[in-house]
Structure formats: structure tokens, C-alpha cells
Design a protein around this motif. Structure first.
Motif, PDB file in Angstrom:
ATOM      1  N   VAL A  66       6.964  38.702 108.248  1.00 45.74           N
ATOM      2  CA  VAL A  66       7.554  39.876 107.600  1.00 45.74           C
ATOM      3  C   VAL A  66       6.532  40.526 106.674  1.00 45.74           C
ATOM      4  N   MET A  67       6.350  41.844 106.813  1.00 52.17           N
ATOM      5  CA  MET A  67       5.483  42.599 105.898  1.00 52.17           C
ATOM      6  C   MET A  67       6.370  43.526 105.070  1.00 52.17           C
ATOM      7  N   PRO A  68       6.696  43.133 103.808  1.00 50.77           N
ATOM      8  CA  PRO A  68       7.530  44.005 102.978  1.00 50.77           C
ATOM      9  C   PRO A  68       6.700  45.130 102.348  1.00 50.77           C
ATOM     10  N   PHE A  69       7.358  46.052 101.697  1.00 50.37           N
ATOM     11  CA  PHE A  69       6.696  47.202 101.041  1.00 50.37           C
ATOM     12  C   PHE A  69       5.716  47.865 102.000  1.00 50.37           C
ATOM     13  N   ILE A  79       3.948  41.873 119.121  1.00 51.38           N
ATOM     14  CA  ILE A  79       5.037  42.866 119.122  1.00 51.38           C
ATOM     15  C   ILE A  79       5.330  43.202 117.665  1.00 51.38           C
ATOM     16  N   VAL A  80       5.225  44.486 117.338  1.00 51.97           N
ATOM     17  CA  VAL A  80       5.474  44.936 115.968  1.00 51.97           C
ATOM     18  C   VAL A  80       6.718  45.820 115.966  1.00 51.97           C
ATOM     19  N   ILE A  81       7.665  45.481 115.112  1.00 49.67           N
ATOM     20  CA  ILE A  81       8.884  46.288 114.998  1.00 49.67           C
ATOM     21  C   ILE A  81       9.128  46.600 113.529  1.00 49.67           C
ATOM     22  N   GLY A  82       9.574  47.825 113.260  1.00 53.60           N
ATOM     23  CA  GLY A  82       9.904  48.194 111.882  1.00 53.60           C
ATOM     24  C   GLY A  82      10.430  49.600 111.810  1.00 53.60           C
ATOM     25  N   GLN A  83      10.887  49.979 110.619  1.00 52.24           N
ATOM     26  CA  GLN A  83      11.387  51.338 110.436  1.00 52.24           C
ATOM     27  C   GLN A  83      10.297  52.177 109.794  1.00 52.24           C
ATOM     28  N   SER A  84      10.213  53.437 110.236  1.00 50.16           N
ATOM     29  CA  SER A  84       9.088  54.263 109.801  1.00 50.16           C
ATOM     30  C   SER A  84       9.398  55.070 108.554  1.00 50.16           C
ATOM     31  N   TYR A  85      10.604  54.963 108.050  1.00 54.47           N
ATOM     32  CA  TYR A  85      11.022  55.828 106.947  1.00 54.47           C
ATOM     33  C   TYR A  85      12.062  55.059 106.128  1.00 54.47           C
ATOM     34  N   PRO A  86      12.132  55.289 104.806  1.00 54.57           N
ATOM     35  CA  PRO A  86      13.099  54.506 104.017  1.00 54.57           C
ATOM     36  C   PRO A  86      14.554  54.712 104.439  1.00 54.57           C
ATOM     37  N   ILE A  87      14.865  55.904 104.984  1.00 58.72           N
ATOM     38  CA  ILE A  87      16.228  56.107 105.474  1.00 58.72           C
ATOM     39  C   ILE A  87      16.257  55.653 106.928  1.00 58.72           C
ATOM     40  N   PHE A 103       5.125  37.927 116.500  1.00 58.95           N
ATOM     41  CA  PHE A 103       6.086  38.949 116.084  1.00 58.95           C
ATOM     42  C   PHE A 103       5.835  39.343 114.634  1.00 58.95           C
ATOM     43  N   VAL A 104       5.711  40.651 114.413  1.00 59.86           N
ATOM     44  CA  VAL A 104       5.550  41.150 113.033  1.00 59.86           C
ATOM     45  C   VAL A 104       6.644  42.185 112.768  1.00 59.86           C
ATOM     46  N   PHE A 105       7.335  41.987 111.663  1.00 55.04           N
ATOM     47  CA  PHE A 105       8.370  42.926 111.240  1.00 55.04           C
ATOM     48  C   PHE A 105       7.920  43.567 109.934  1.00 55.04           C
ATOM     49  N   PHE A 106       7.875  44.908 109.905  1.00 53.61           N
ATOM     50  CA  PHE A 106       7.521  45.558 108.632  1.00 53.61           C
ATOM     51  C   PHE A 106       8.694  46.386 108.123  1.00 53.61           C
ATOM     52  N   THR A 107       8.729  46.551 106.811  1.00 55.92           N
ATOM     53  CA  THR A 107       9.843  47.282 106.182  1.00 55.92           C
ATOM     54  C   THR A 107       9.370  47.923 104.874  1.00 55.92           C
ATOM     55  N   PRO A 108       9.897  49.095 104.525  1.00 51.83           N
ATOM     56  CA  PRO A 108       9.505  49.688 103.233  1.00 51.83           C
ATOM     57  C   PRO A 108      10.142  48.956 102.049  1.00 51.83           C
ATOM     58  N   TYR A 109      11.074  48.072 102.313  1.00 49.85           N
ATOM     59  CA  TYR A 109      11.828  47.396 101.252  1.00 49.85           C
ATOM     60  C   TYR A 109      11.089  46.154 100.731  1.00 49.85           C
ATOM     61  N   PRO A 110      11.567  45.597  99.607  1.00 44.15           N
ATOM     62  CA  PRO A 110      10.883  44.412  99.038  1.00 44.15           C
ATOM     63  C   PRO A 110      11.074  43.138  99.858  1.00 44.15           C
ATOM     64  N   ARG A 111      12.027  43.149 100.771  1.00 48.21           N
ATOM     65  CA  ARG A 111      12.300  41.947 101.581  1.00 48.21           C
ATOM     66  C   ARG A 111      12.807  42.411 102.942  1.00 48.21           C
ATOM     67  N   ALA A 112      12.988  41.454 103.843  1.00 46.24           N
ATOM     68  CA  ALA A 112      13.323  41.833 105.219  1.00 46.24           C
ATOM     69  C   ALA A 112      14.572  42.702 105.284  1.00 46.24           C
ATOM     70  N   TYR A 113      15.636  42.271 104.605  1.00 45.18           N
ATOM     71  CA  TYR A 113      16.815  43.143 104.530  1.00 45.18           C
ATOM     72  C   TYR A 113      16.998  43.583 103.081  1.00 45.18           C
ATOM     73  N   PRO A 114      17.211  44.893 102.839  1.00 47.72           N
ATOM     74  CA  PRO A 114      17.208  45.371 101.445  1.00 47.72           C
ATOM     75  C   PRO A 114      18.264  44.731 100.546  1.00 47.72           C
ATOM     76  N   ALA A 115      19.474  44.484 101.072  1.00 47.16           N
ATOM     77  CA  ALA A 115      20.524  43.894 100.233  1.00 47.16           C
ATOM     78  C   ALA A 115      20.330  42.383 100.182  1.00 47.16           C
ATOM     79  N   GLU A 116      20.280  41.875  98.947  1.00 47.81           N
ATOM     80  CA  GLU A 116      19.944  40.460  98.732  1.00 47.81           C
ATOM     81  C   GLU A 116      20.872  39.508  99.479  1.00 47.81           C
ATOM     82  N   GLY A 117      22.183  39.779  99.453  1.00 41.60           N
ATOM     83  CA  GLY A 117      23.148  38.885 100.082  1.00 41.60           C
ATOM     84  C   GLY A 117      22.805  38.604 101.536  1.00 41.60           C
ATOM     85  N   ILE A 118      22.589  39.652 102.301  1.00 37.42           N
ATOM     86  CA  ILE A 118      22.272  39.475 103.723  1.00 37.42           C
ATOM     87  C   ILE A 118      20.846  38.969 103.910  1.00 37.42           C
TER      88      ILE A 118
END
Lengths: 79, 397
Positions: free
Chosen positions: B213-216, B146-154, B183-198
Motif C-alpha cells: 500500500v502506498m498512502p498519500f 499490477i498497480v491499482i488506485g484512484q487518481s483523484y481524492p473524490i 500488487f501495489v495499491f496507491f491512495t491519496p488518503y493516509p491509509r488504505a481505506y480512509p475511514a479508520e473503522g473499515i
């Protein structure tokens, strides 16, 4: 240099998800040869942009910082 | 003093809250939308991943206070110079003040291959039918990737891509299919959630649950025949079940001048007073505005309240405050809390936070009418990032 396509991405004072969204968006819309000038206030942008450049094979030309902003100049050499 | 005409386009939570909040002794309020149904969009997540039968839809008119005129029409053109709003049928509407609260739509045409997988596998950001498609595919899934991720930076609702993978993992665990599922999660960001705190809060959860997690990873194209998603960074991932967050885009409405929108059709505004760039009598709020903060209901709510105060001649400024509820699965959650000038808090994952998320959904309909304003005022004050930072911090630099 007169013909270079230079784009200023003003990401100062942005809330979550922050400047990396703007860089990622500018990268999507860029071509090889473009120059992205990223302006930000969040200091995390420096390490994020460095990691991004290593991953994507693009070039950080300069990182400058003053009281108001951090400016990172990126040349797109790979897309 | 004669009343002025306030025209609000879009009856999502931003438009509805504004219409209900504004002083009716100062304005004749007209709210215009092509649909007279109000959908609580965060419910798509629970339709898609928990099979919720409660679709959370109400008639818009039942949510409006006295003094608001609702017009069911589709807006085709906004002329900011002439102060006129044109619809596909009937005469144009004139206004003294305008608020654009039109939201975003999904633009699957932006990514090659997306159309095919979006129609087959659904998504949980577009509408109820698409979310039901996700649920039906998850239900018939017998194992694989199962692959989940956002397709666009916004992304509409930044925590939602991760909420999806957390809930999908929980579902497969409950169905006894966890060992058969990757399970694979991809994101355009450098890490799973863009804001470091979370990110520091959720990264251990991803590890603990075995989610890769597949970043960038910015989607370049999808090859449905090879069941593979390719990134512009040069990576690829193979899927059996892809659940991809579609790119959001502003509504297809013509503007005069056209220069008030960016190429994602989002309207340029001043991020503090939400006035459309170059105009003193027109504002844009919510997902459809190019405000540098999260596209979320909380932000539309706070932006609507800010604009209402400005229109009433009071002092008000939007500070970019986010408060996005984040379901991390197994009955627990957190909140993404920050602002333009305050970094996102390393806010812990607790059962109470998920309870708060569900409580907010329960009081949603009444909150549109302002019935919980005093509770929200206390809540937002008590959870100001500057207060929370002392207790929880914001993660590493």
C-alpha cells in the motif's frame, strides 16, 4: 499577509470518506504560499493532518478546538 | 388542487427511484435522459475482474411505474432562475419542481498521461467496454506489477479501488500467477481505506495477501513511456498493468446561475434537504451533487426517498447514511456503514456480507420500483450505525 490566498475548507459533519478527502482535494488545487484553513468535527482529522504534513513537507501553523469545530491552519510550502 | 410539474433530469438509480416513488396524484412526472438504457454500474467490477458476461442493462421504460413520462433528450442548459431546462433538440421544458440527478462522468483529461493508459488498459468506472478492456488485459497478463488506485481524492464508490485489487489478487492466485505478480495499491488518503473503522478490517487482509500500500499518493502525472506514475507528494511507482480509477466530474451542462456548481462541476446542495443552494424549488441528488458522503447507489437511493417525501410535504432529512458493499475477495465482504455524525463501523468481513451484496444486485431492478421498500426500511433500521457501534466499534481515534 493581506495578499495571502487563504481558503476555508469546511469539512464539518462529513460522512465517509470524510475530511481527509477535502484536505487532499484542497492540496491538489493549491499553490506554494496558499493557506488552507480546515474545519472539521471528526477528531481523527488531527492525526491525519499531522501525518499528511509530515509526508508532504507542509506546515501546520495552528490547531484550535472549540465546542463546534476543530480548526487546522496549514501553510502550503511544498508542492 | 392542480397537479404540479416535476422534472427529473437523469435516469440512474436516484432519478428512477424518485420518479417511481413520488405521489402521482400531486405531480406530473417527467424523467429526461439522453440514454434510454439503464446500467447497473456496480457490475463493472465483476465484468472487469471476473469476466462476467451479464452486463446488467435494461430499457429504462421497463423500470418506470405508470404515470412517469420518459423523454429521451440530452440536457444542455438548466436555468434555475427562469425554471427552464434546455435540450440539444426541441423546445425547453418548464417545471414547478426540479430534481437534478445527472451523475458524474470520467474526466481523464485532468491528469497528464492518463488518456493514453486509460484507452490502453481500460477502467471499471466509466462504461461496459472499458470494464471489458480491463478483463481482457488481466487475462493476457503473464506476470509483473499490477498497480491499482484512484487518481483523484473524490471517487465514485469509495470501496471500489480496493475491491479491484482484492479481486485481481484472487484472480492471479487462481490462475497460478500469484508468485509472478506484485500488487501495489496507491491512495491519496493516509491509509488504505480512509475511514479508520473499515481500514482496521481490511489492512490485515492486504498484509496477508501481500498487497503493498502506498498512502498519500495523489497522482500528478503518468509517463507511459517509462511505465511510471508520479505523485504530487514526490513518490513514484512502476507498473506493468495499471488499472486506474479515473477522476469523476459533474456532467457538462450549462447552469444559470453558474455559481451553483463547484470546480468539479458538482452541484452545491444543503446536505440535509438536498435543495440546490439558493433555490427552494430545485434539488440535486446522487453522484452529481456535492453532498459530503460517499458517491454510491445507496446514497442516491436514500437521497431520492428524502426528496420524494419533502416534495410530498412531509418531514424528511438525509443523514448522510452510507452502506457501501465491499467485496474483499475469496467470497467474503463487508459494508461501509456510517453517516454525517456517526463514524464508520468496524464491520467484519464475512461470507454473509458478500451474499448480501450479490442479493442487493439481484433485487436491484425491482427495488427501483419500490418493491423492496419495506425490506430496506427494516435493513436500514437494524444496521443503524449507533446500533452497530455497540457491537463492533469504530476503530481507534
Amino acid at each position: 499577509m493581506a495578499n495571502e490566498n487563504r481558503k476555508i475548507v469546511d469539512s464539518r459533519g462529513t460522512a465517509c470518506p470524510g475530511p481527509i478527502t477535502d484536505l487532499s482535494l484542497a492540496y491538489r488545487k493549491s499553490k506554494v504560499g496558499d493557506v488552507i484553513e480546515l474545519w472539521a468535527t471528526d477528531p481523527g482529522v488531527k492525526s491525519d493532518t499531522k501525518a499528511w504534513a509530515e509526508k508532504t513537507g507542509n506546515k501546520i501553523e495552528s490547531v484550535t478546538e472549540d465546542k463546534e469545530k476543530i480548526v487546522i491552519v496549514i501553510r502550503i510550502v511544498r508542492r | 388542487m392542480a397537479k404540479k410539474n416535476l422534472l427529473i433530469i437523469g435516469s440512474g438509480d436516484g432519478g428512477t427511484i424518485l420518479a417511481n416513488s413520488i405521489d402521482k396524484s400531486m405531480y406530473n412526472v417527467t424523467l429526461i435522459d439522453k440514454s434510454d438504457k439503464h446500467v447497473f454500474q456496480p457490475q463493472y467490477l465483476y465484468i472487469a475482474f471476473q469476466g462476467s458476461k451479464d452486463t446488467m442493462v435494461r430499457d429504462e421504460k421497463s423500470l418506470l411505474k405508470k404515470g412517469v413520462t420518459f423523454v429521451k433528450k440530452e440536457v444542455s442548459r438548466i436555468d434555475l432562475n427562469e425554471r427552464k431546462v434546455y435540450t440539444t433538440k426541441g423546445k425547453p421544458h418548464s417545471y414547478d419542481k426540479l430534481v437534478v440527478a445527472t451523475g458524474v462522468t470520467s474526466d481523464i483529461s485532468m491528469i497528464p498521461g492518463m488518456q493514453e493508459i486509460n484507452s490502453k488498459y481500460g477502467d471499471y468506472h466509466t462504461n461496459i467496454a472499458q470494464a471489458q478492456k480491463v478483463w481482457s488485459n488481466l487475462n493476457s497478463f503473464k506476470g509483473g506489477t499490477i498497480v491499482i488506485g484512484q487518481s483523484y481524492p473524490i471517487c465514485k464508490c469509495p470501496p471500489s479501488p480496493l475491491e479491484g485489487i482484492f479481486l485481481a489478487e484472487e484472480l492471479m492466485h487462481r490462475k497460478g500467477l500469484r508468485k509472478k505478480t506484485k500488487f501495489v495499491f496507491f491512495t491519496p488518503y493516509p491509509r488504505a481505506y480512509p475511514a479508520e473503522g473499515i481500514n482496521e478490517v481490511i489492512e490485515p487482509l492486504l498484509k496477508e495477501r501481500g498487497i503493498e500500500v502506498m498512502p498519500f499518493f495523489n497522482i500528478d502525472r503518468i509517463d507511459p513511456a517509462k511505465k511510471t506514475i508520479y505523485s504530487i507528494e514526490g513518490d513514484s511507482v512502476k507498473y506493468d498493468l495499471p488499472i486506474i480509477v479515473p477522476p469523476p466530474k459533474g456532467m457538462n451542462i450549462e447552469y444559470n446561475p453558474d455559481s451553483v456548481r463547484n470546480d468539479d462541476r458538482l452541484v452545491y446542495v444543503d446536505k440535509f434537504n438536498l435543495k440546490i443552494k439558493g433555490f427552494d424549488d430545485a434539488f440535486a441528488i446522487g453522484d452529481g451533487a456535492a453532498v459530503p458522503t460517499a458517491k454510491s447507489g445507496v446514497d442516491a437511493h436514500l437521497e431520492a426517498k428524502t426528496v420524494a417525501r419533502i416534495l410530498e410535504g412531509k418531514d424528511a432529512k438525509f443523514n448522510g447514511r452510507t452502506n457501501c458493499p465491499f467485496d474483499t475477495g475469496y467470497g467474503r465482504g463487508t459494508f461501509v456503514i456510517g453517516s454525517y455524525d456517526e463514524k464508520v463501523i468496524k464491520y467484519p468481513v464475512t461470507h454473509m456480507n458478500l451474499f448480501m451484496k450479490h442479493m442487493m444486485a439481484k433485487i436491484y431492478w425491482e427495488s427501483l420500483k419500490g418493491e423492496f421498500d419495506s425490506v430496506f426500511d427494516i435493513y436500514f433500521k437494524e444496521t443503524e450505525p449507533s446500533r452497530l457501534e455497540k457491537k463492533y466499534g469504530t476503530g481507534k481515534e
